[in-house]
Design a protein around this motif. Structure first.
Motif, PDB file in Angstrom:
ATOM      1  N   LYS B  35       0.806  -1.229   0.000  1.00 53.24           N
ATOM      2  CA  LYS B  35       0.000   0.000   0.000  1.00 53.24           C
ATOM      3  C   LYS B  35       0.830   1.266   0.000  1.00 53.24           C
ATOM      4  O   LYS B  35       1.930   1.307   0.565  1.00 53.24           O
ATOM      5  N   TYR B  36       0.227   2.310  -0.542  1.00 57.58           N
ATOM      6  CA  TYR B  36       0.769   3.666  -0.438  1.00 57.58           C
ATOM      7  C   TYR B  36       0.158   4.356   0.781  1.00 57.58           C
ATOM      8  O   TYR B  36      -1.062   4.346   0.933  1.00 57.58           O
ATOM      9  N   CYS B  38       2.325   7.260   2.459  1.00 61.93           N
ATOM     10  CA  CYS B  38       2.980   8.560   2.623  1.00 61.93           C
ATOM     11  C   CYS B  38       3.979   8.831   1.516  1.00 61.93           C
ATOM     12  O   CYS B  38       4.251   9.974   1.190  1.00 61.93           O
ATOM     13  N   GLY B  39       4.579   7.787   0.969  1.00 67.67           N
ATOM     14  CA  GLY B  39       5.534   7.958  -0.124  1.00 67.67           C
ATOM     15  C   GLY B  39       6.922   8.385   0.285  1.00 67.67           C
ATOM     16  O   GLY B  39       7.816   8.459  -0.554  1.00 67.67           O
ATOM     17  N   ALA B  41       8.692   7.194   3.380  1.00 68.75           N
ATOM     18  CA  ALA B  41       9.275   6.412   4.470  1.00 68.75           C
ATOM     19  C   ALA B  41       8.801   6.828   5.854  1.00 68.75           C
ATOM     20  O   ALA B  41       9.557   6.800   6.818  1.00 68.75           O
ATOM     21  N   CYS B  43       5.412   5.790   7.102  1.00 65.80           N
ATOM     22  CA  CYS B  43       4.212   5.112   7.614  1.00 65.80           C
ATOM     23  C   CYS B  43       4.246   3.590   7.569  1.00 65.80           C
ATOM     24  O   CYS B  43       3.451   2.934   8.230  1.00 65.80           O
ATOM     25  N   CYS B  46       3.924   0.407   2.950  1.00 63.37           N
ATOM     26  CA  CYS B  46       4.501  -0.200   1.743  1.00 63.37           C
ATOM     27  C   CYS B  46       5.545  -1.261   2.076  1.00 63.37           C
ATOM     28  O   CYS B  46       6.323  -1.638   1.204  1.00 63.37           O
TER      29      CYS B  46
HETATM   30  S1  FES Z   1       4.256   4.575   1.812  1.00 65.29           S
HETATM   31 FE1  FES Z   1       4.623   5.267   3.809  1.00 65.29          FE
HETATM   32  S2  FES Z   1       6.496   4.316   4.287  1.00 65.29           S
HETATM   33 FE2  FES Z   1       6.217   3.850   2.226  1.00 65.29          FE
END
Ligand code: FES
Ligand code: FES
Lengths: 774, 155
Positions: B35-36, B38-39, B41, B43, B46
């Protein structure tokens, strides 16, 4: 009937009966007469129409037609439609369980089918206000009971015995006298030819015969898909030839694009097109914000393309919004008289004669819902028919708005509801779905998925309001309160829908401020004006958050000023057990429920306070640096009391070893999911109390990802949460809500515990580093 | 064209080399269990395993992954530790909305592969990269302990 089967994927139409008047089972449109206003249902009633409550008062009310909700295949598999959105509360398990129980279905042979957005067919689908079970427990029981009666009737006819001699039991109909039995699969076809029985002829089960209701033994129907990564959320939608879009939106509410340059964005590999979405004039309503969309072959390219856009914005009339300055404005407003929204006795005289006067101001900032799955939607338009896949709490509103924006009749729009990776109110607003529809239209109907990045989600939420609650009390010489004056200042959700709305609307006032159930002779609530400068929306438990924080903190402050135990003081303030008509305390809203059926019951409030304090060992000795704090709050017709134990170390770091939560929500359908909702509300409450804050500068949001808008993680979460459910087996009692009521009492319980541990009184959220010693 | 070993299968991916593994999995290969959130690093939604290590796919470009063994949530039903974690998750009713849970399961599985009997402090350390907005942390902790117990008793 047919359409349902196709839309929903139910695999059998053998239970379908065509020649039955649906009028008998559907609340007719005429019953409506209601329009959505201010995001809250209700409103305009024709003068001669009696006031309606509960599901009846919602757009399209409820439906209890078994033909709409149940299909039985000849192999015996039972499909049950869930028409409410699943966002973690377990409704896709709990509502079908109710049907299955009355139907005497074997849960192992039940599958759950998600309804598309169609309120006329399914009844109200807007999943908010903690009311799915409250509004649909009885209709779903009737659905199951009607289907059971049809199966029994079919079996009796086949055996040529009186109906009274047969009974349904676990997926079969039995004739005990002869020992004959037929399975539901064998009976499905014949049952389907029978008329649907009148509501009056249904025999509902006795609660002692429930198989599933009240037991909480069934795993969530989606659990296995979730833990194996198969569960499909809106953001996971994949369609043939689908394109991926992200949108650069105006940073300030009411802003718009002045001009933009897409040249660099179009050079990013796999970017296909850049499209402007026009901004709408204020009020914000559910409209898309406008901006510039980058459409690409995959999400990463769209994100990279957006970074390469050059956009000049016209920031519009709210470009000066600044949270720090706004707080000062709210404080000034709270120190002046405001619009009186409840008044009893003579507060001014009582304050003047008081032996002791205390006043305190409590500040709570904007919050963003931040569901882990950000808003996302996919749309395609094929031969003039628009198909939507979206994680939406409001399937019907979404359908209506998409139709309006695309200029299509509603029956040319299908809204497929996916699982929601959290909602918390954010996904009640279909702005993001309309974006996807407009972009698909711009691509001549090709499938387009719009994904909101976390930055988008935090910058463009419909924010929980910011608030200043000022409380003043006059105590007599023994510390008993003679007067209570509450001024509540907060921009209203109403402003999102009507630009000149500067005062709180009845639902906001009914969330713990006018309906404070205290036995104080002189009590006045005022609501000074406050202007909104961003999109204000509902966030899990809405205005109850700041009111519980302020009121339950202030009561603890009064107790210590009076030199009394907080629990005893709170119980005295509530006074003896009684049932208060909400109208008598200026609450015209009462959660949309009947004041006769849902009075404010102070006896129940007292009982949860007793239960939580007993379970937590109120008054027990705690280690140095620890403290116990109490708070209680009534919301969404459920009573909750919380005792938090905190541990504040030498450096001022806050730990939460244990929280005890006592709940009286009336009858409990799925106690296991009730516990899980309360645990979750507790952790979300800890998160907003300790870390949650959205701020604005120059009209724009300051926080753009989880480093700036922090959420509680496992290491700072309460180590132990004990949920104590007050007996809820009297199914004749009205049900209460569960998704939201657990949240409001958490922040004040924590702050009261911090006071007990350290002597430090927190009057401003979040707690953040207020406890830190340097 | 980059070839990656994903869940034991060689997959060719026609995406720019700087594309994060997250989007290559989701948009390129249709493996949407990762899953996405926050993109960047923050949350853990992913989380995947790269050579057995819990790794955040949103900040790992596919160009760095040639020759490595990538495992995603879709492979956990075949993984001895993953199975125990999934079973514990179900029996304790951990998920609410479930969106963070693939990442949580991946993080917990990696933890248990390296530390069969994690103490609370180990759980805090390994799991605090993963956010759950629904607030399932107390059950996650209990489920990790239950899975650890099951693994200990396994033959
Ligand atoms: S999407 Fe949040 S840590 Fe990768
Ligand atoms: S279960 Fe919803 S975010 Fe974790």
């Amino acid at each position: 009937m047919k359409a349902l089967v196709e839309n929903s994927g139910a695999d059998s139409d053998s239970f379908s009966i065509i020649n039955v008047s649906r009028r008998r089972f559907l609340k007719s449109l005429a019953l409506g007469g209601f329009v959505l206003a201010g995001g809250f249902p209700p409103v305009a009633l024709a003068e001669d129409e009696p006031k309606k409550y509960g599901a009846d008062a919602m757009p399209h009310g409820w439906v209890d037609n078994p033909l709409v909700f149940v299909a039985i295949a000849e192999d015996g598999s039972v499909s049950i439609v869930c028409h409410r959105s699943e966002m973690g509360q377990g409704i896709r398990t709990s509502l079908p369980l109710v049907v299955a129980d009355e139907l005497e279905a074997n849960w192992l042979h039940v599958k759950v089918v998600q309804a598309p957005g169609d309120e006329v067919r399914f009844g109200n689908q807007d999943t908010d206000g903690s009311r799915s079970m409250r509004h649909f427990f009885m209709p779903m029981r009737r659905v199951g009971a009607a289907a059971r009666l049809m199966l029994e009737t079919a079996a009796a006819a086949q055996w040529r015995v009186p109906l009274t001699e047969v009974r349904a039991e676990l997926h079969h109909v039995l004739h005990p006298a002869s020992g004959k039995r037929l399975s539901y699969g064998e009976l499905a076809k014949a049952a389907a030819k029978l008329p649907v029985p009148d509501r009056e002829s249904l025999k509902l089960k006795q609660p002692e015969d429930f198989r599933y209701i009240g037991k909480g033994e069934q795993l969530s129907v989606d659990g296995r898909d979730i833990v194996s990564g198969r569960a499909q959320y809106g953001i996971d939608t994949r369609l043939p030839d689908m394109l991926h879009a992200v949108v650069a939106r105006p940073p300030v509410m009411g802003g718009k694009v002045l001009h933009y340059d897409a040249a660099e964005a179009l050079k990013v590999p796999d970017v296909i097109k850049v499209v402007e979405i026009k901004s709408s004039p204020l009020p914000a309503d559910f409209n898309p914000l406008g901006g510039v969309a980058v459409i690409a072959k995959h999400t990463w390219a769209a994100i990279q393309g957006r970074k390469a856009l050059k956009i000049d914005w016209d920031n519009g009339p709210h470009a000066a919004y600044d949270s720090a300055a706004y707080r000062t404005e709210m404080e000034a407003a709270a120190r002046q008289p405001g619009k009186v929204v409840r008044n009893q006795g003579d507060v001014d005289a009582a304050l003047n004669s008081a032996a002791q006067r205390l006043a305190a101001e409590y500040y709570a900032p904007h919050l963003a819902q931040a569901p882990m799955e950000p808003p996302a939607a996919a749309v395609r338009i094929v031969n003039g028919h628009c198909e939507v896949w979206a994680c939406t709490q409001a399937p019907q509103l979404t359908r209506e708005r998409v139709a309006k924006w695309l200029d299509l009749p509603e029956d040319k729009v299908t809204v497929n509801v996916t699982l929601l990776g959290g909602g918390f109110g954010r996904k009640s607003k279909p702005d993001y779905v309309i974006e996807a529809a407009l972009l698909s239209q711009a691509m001549h109907g090709q499938a387009v998925k719009v994904t909101w990045t976390r930055e988008d989600d935090l910058r463009h939420a419909y924010f929980h309001t910011v608030s200043l609650e000022r409380l003043e009390a006059g105590l007599d010489s023994r510390g008993n309160p003679l007067a209570w004056l509450h001024r509540t200042v907060a921009p209203s959700i109403g402003a999102t829908f009507a630009p000149d709305s500067k005062h709180q609307i009845p639902p906001e006032l009914g969330m713990g401020v006018v309906n404070v159930p205290f036995a104080i002779a002189n009590l006045r609530v005022e609501n000074p004006a406050a202007e909104a400068h961003t999109r204000i929306g509902w966030f899990r438990s809405v205005s109850n958050i700041p009111r519980a924080f302020a009121i339950q903190s202030f009561v603890a402050e009064l107790a210590s000023a009076a030199g009394r135990d907080h629990k005893d003081y709170l119980l005295d303030l509530i006074g003896p057990a009684r049932r208060i008509d909400p109208r008598e305390i200026s609450d015209s809203w009462n959660q949309g429920e009947s004041p006769e059926i849902y009075p404010v019951d102070t006896g129940r409030l007292r009982r949860v306070i007793e239960a939580a304090t007993d379970a937590a060992g109120w008054g027990r000795d705690v280690p140095k640096g620890h403290g116990l704090g109490l708070a209680a709050h009534y919301s969404f017709v459920t009573y909750v009391a919380v005792v938090a134990e905190v541990a504040v170390d030498e450096e001022g770091k806050l730990g939460i070893p244990r929280v005890d939560i006592a709940v009286d929500c009336g009858p409990q359908v799925n106690p296991e999911r009730i516990r899980s909702q309360l645990e979750g509300a507790c952790i979300m409450g800890v998160s907003l109390a300790s870390l949650g804050e959205i701020g604005f500068k120059d009209g724009a949001v300051l926080q753009d990802n989880f480093h700036a808008y922090q959420l509680t993680r496992i290491d700072d979460a309460p180590r132990e949460i004990r949920v104590h459910l007050l007996p809820g087996s009297d199914y004749d009692k009205p049900l209460g809500g569960i998704g939201e009521p657990g949240l409001p009492p958490i922040a004040p319980a924590l702050c009261n515990a911090i006071f007990a541990a350290t002597g430090r009184r927190i009057r401003q959220l979040p707690i953040k580093d207020q406890l830190r010693k340097d | 064209m980059i070839t990656l070993s994903i869940n034991g299968v060689q997959r060719s991916i026609d995406l720019p080399p700087d594309t994060p593994l997250l989007w290559a999995l989701r948009d390129g290969l249709g493996l949407t269990g990762t899953k996405y959130g926050c993109g960047i690093a923050l949350c853990g939604a992913c989380t995947v395993h790269v050579d057995g290590q819990a790794t955040l796919a949103c900040v790992t470009p596919i160009s760095e992954l040639a020759g490595k063994n990538i495992q995603t949530i879709e492979a956990m039903a075949e993984d001895a530790t993953g199975q125990k974690v999934q079973a514990a998750w179900l029996s304790l009713g951990v998920p609410q909305c479930g969106y963070c849970q693939p990442g949580q399961v991946m993080a917990a599985t990696a933890l248990l592969k390296h530390n069969a009997q994690p103490a609370d402090a180990d759980i805090d350390k390994a799991m605090s990269r993963n956010i759950c907005r629904c607030g399932t942390y107390t059950r996650i902790r209990a489920a990790i302990k239950q899975a650890a117990g099951e693994l200990e008793n396994a033959p």
